[in-house]
Design a protein around this motif. Structure first.
Motif, PDB file in Angstrom:
ATOM      1  N   SER A   1       0.814  -1.222   0.000  1.00 40.83           N
ATOM      2  CA  SER A   1       0.000   0.000   0.000  1.00 40.83           C
ATOM      3  C   SER A   1       0.844   1.268   0.000  1.00 40.83           C
ATOM      4  CB  SER A   1      -0.966  -0.001   1.183  1.00 40.83           C
ATOM      5  OG  SER A   1      -0.251   0.059   2.400  1.00 40.83           O
TER       6      SER A   1
ATOM      7  N   VAL B   1       0.658   3.059  -3.366  1.00 41.96           N
ATOM      8  CA  VAL B   1      -0.598   3.548  -3.930  1.00 41.96           C
ATOM      9  C   VAL B   1      -0.620   5.077  -3.951  1.00 41.96           C
ATOM     10  CG1 VAL B   1      -3.097   3.632  -3.605  1.00 41.96           C
ATOM     11  CG2 VAL B   1      -1.860   1.479  -3.281  1.00 41.96           C
ATOM     12  N   GLY B   2      -0.989   5.621  -5.097  1.00 40.52           N
ATOM     13  CA  GLY B   2      -1.116   7.065  -5.253  1.00 40.52           C
ATOM     14  C   GLY B   2      -0.539   7.535  -6.571  1.00 40.52           C
ATOM     15  N   ARG B   3      -0.465   8.858  -6.672  1.00 43.23           N
ATOM     16  CA  ARG B   3       0.107   9.508  -7.860  1.00 43.23           C
ATOM     17  C   ARG B   3       1.448  10.108  -7.446  1.00 43.23           C
ATOM     18  NH1 ARG B   3      -4.141  11.407 -11.869  1.00 43.23           N
ATOM     19  NH2 ARG B   3      -2.313  12.502 -12.603  1.00 43.23           N
TER      20      ARG B   3
ATOM     21  N   GLU C   1       1.684   6.034 -11.358  1.00 42.01           N
ATOM     22  CA  GLU C   1       0.361   5.908 -10.753  1.00 42.01           C
ATOM     23  C   GLU C   1       0.171   4.465 -10.339  1.00 42.01           C
ATOM     24  OE1 GLU C   1      -3.006   7.653 -12.712  1.00 42.01           O
ATOM     25  OE2 GLU C   1      -1.724   9.138 -13.697  1.00 42.01           O
ATOM     26  N   ALA C   2      -0.164   4.265  -9.070  1.00 39.18           N
ATOM     27  CA  ALA C   2      -0.341   2.906  -8.550  1.00 39.18           C
ATOM     28  C   ALA C   2      -1.700   2.828  -7.877  1.00 39.18           C
ATOM     29  CB  ALA C   2       0.760   2.565  -7.557  1.00 39.18           C
ATOM     30  N   GLU C   3      -2.471   1.807  -8.254  1.00 36.95           N
ATOM     31  CA  GLU C   3      -3.786   1.626  -7.651  1.00 36.95           C
ATOM     32  C   GLU C   3      -4.159   0.150  -7.625  1.00 36.95           C
ATOM     33  OE1 GLU C   3      -7.209   3.137  -9.864  1.00 36.95           O
ATOM     34  OE2 GLU C   3      -5.971   3.168 -11.667  1.00 36.95           O
ATOM     35  N   TYR C   4      -4.941  -0.196  -6.608  1.00 32.40           N
ATOM     36  CA  TYR C   4      -5.448  -1.560  -6.491  1.00 32.40           C
ATOM     37  C   TYR C   4      -6.605  -1.770  -7.446  1.00 32.40           C
ATOM     38  CZ  TYR C   4      -2.808  -2.345  -2.177  1.00 32.40           C
ATOM     39  OH  TYR C   4      -1.807  -2.510  -1.257  1.00 32.40           O
ATOM     40  N   LYS C   5      -6.727  -2.993  -7.934  1.00 29.27           N
ATOM     41  CA  LYS C   5      -7.845  -3.440  -8.763  1.00 29.27           C
ATOM     42  C   LYS C   5      -8.327  -4.769  -8.197  1.00 29.27           C
ATOM     43  CE  LYS C   5      -7.826  -0.162 -11.860  1.00 29.27           C
ATOM     44  NZ  LYS C   5      -8.959   0.723 -12.057  1.00 29.27           N
TER      45      LYS C   5
ATOM     46  N   LEU D   1      -2.269  -5.053  -7.889  1.00 26.96           N
ATOM     47  CA  LEU D   1      -1.781  -3.678  -7.871  1.00 26.96           C
ATOM     48  C   LEU D   1      -1.283  -3.355  -9.271  1.00 26.96           C
ATOM     49  CD1 LEU D   1      -1.116  -1.124  -6.180  1.00 26.96           C
ATOM     50  CD2 LEU D   1       1.169  -2.111  -5.857  1.00 26.96           C
TER      51      LEU D   1
ATOM     52  N   ARG E   1       5.280  11.801  -3.807  1.00 23.71           N
ATOM     53  CA  ARG E   1       3.813  11.691  -3.834  1.00 23.71           C
ATOM     54  C   ARG E   1       3.194  13.055  -4.120  1.00 23.71           C
ATOM     55  NH1 ARG E   1       0.887   7.489  -1.840  1.00 23.71           N
ATOM     56  NH2 ARG E   1       2.636   6.792  -0.554  1.00 23.71           N
TER      57      ARG E   1
END
Length: 161
Positions: free
Chosen positions: A21, A24-26, A48-52, A58, A159
Motif C-alpha cells: 500500500s 498507492v497514489g500519484r 500511478e499505482a492503484e489496487y484493482k 496492484l 507523492r
C-alpha cells in the motif's frame, strides 16, 4: 479419482497485497537513463499505482516524458499479484510492445521491493525503496552476456497531493 482444483485464499492474498500500500497514489519526479554513449536522457516521470479487483492486484503505470518536448520516451505498466499457495509476489510488466514475468521480493522490515528480468542474453535487476524523505526511488542495473552489471536507470518521484 479426479482431484478438485484448489480454491485460492483471497483473504490471504489481500492481506499480502496490503503490504504494498505504500506505493498507492500519484507520484511525480525525474528519471535518468544512461545511454550507451555515456550520456544520459533526463525525463519528467510520473507513476500511478492503484489496487484493482478488490485489492487482489496492484497496477503501476509509469510514464517518462522528454524534458525537451514533453513526448513520452518511456512507458511501462506492471501488474503485481500474490500467489497464496507459493507465497510469492508475481509481476507481469509491459514495455515497448512486449511483456515479461518475474517474481517480486518484498523486504519485511522495510518498504523495499526487488525484481529481475532475463531477456535472452540481457539481464536486469531492480530495487525500489521508499527513502527517509518518503520518496519512491528505483535503481536499475543491466548486464549483457558475461559483462558485469552497470547502472542504466534511476527514478526518484514524490507523492502528489
Amino acid at each position: 479419482m479426479t482431484q478438485s482444483p484448489r480454491v485460492p485464499d483471497t483473504e490471504v492474498q489481500r492481506a499480502a497485497m496490503r503490504k504494498l500500500s505504500f506505493l498507492v497514489g500519484r507520484w511525480h519526479g525525474e528519471t535518468s537513463i544512461l545511454r550507451g554513449s555515456g550520456g544520459s536522457l533526463e525525463l519528467s516521470q510520473t507513476e500511478e499505482a492503484e489496487y484493482k479487483l478488490d485489492g487482489l492486484v496492484l497496477i503501476i503505470q509509469g510514464v517518462g516524458r522528454s524534458k525537451a518536448d514533453g513526448k513520452p520516451a518511456l512507458q511501462a505498466l506492471g501488474m503485481i499479484s500474490y500467489d497464496d499457495e507459493a507465497r510469492t509476489y508475481n509481476m507481469r510488466a509491459y514495455n515497448d510492445g512486449r511483456y515479461l514475468e518475474t517474481e517480486v521480493r518484498l523486504a519485511e522490515a522495510e518498504k523495499v521491493m526487488t525484481w529481475a528480468f532475463v531477456l535472452g542474453e540481457i539481464r536486469t535487476s531492480s530495487v525500489l525503496r521508499m527513502d527517509d524523505a518518503g520518496d519512491w526511488t528505483e535503481f536499475h542495473e543491466i548486464s549483457m552476456n558475461s559483462e558485469p552489471p552497470r547502472k542504466f536507470m534511476e527514478v526518484r518521484v514524490h507523492r502528489q497531493g
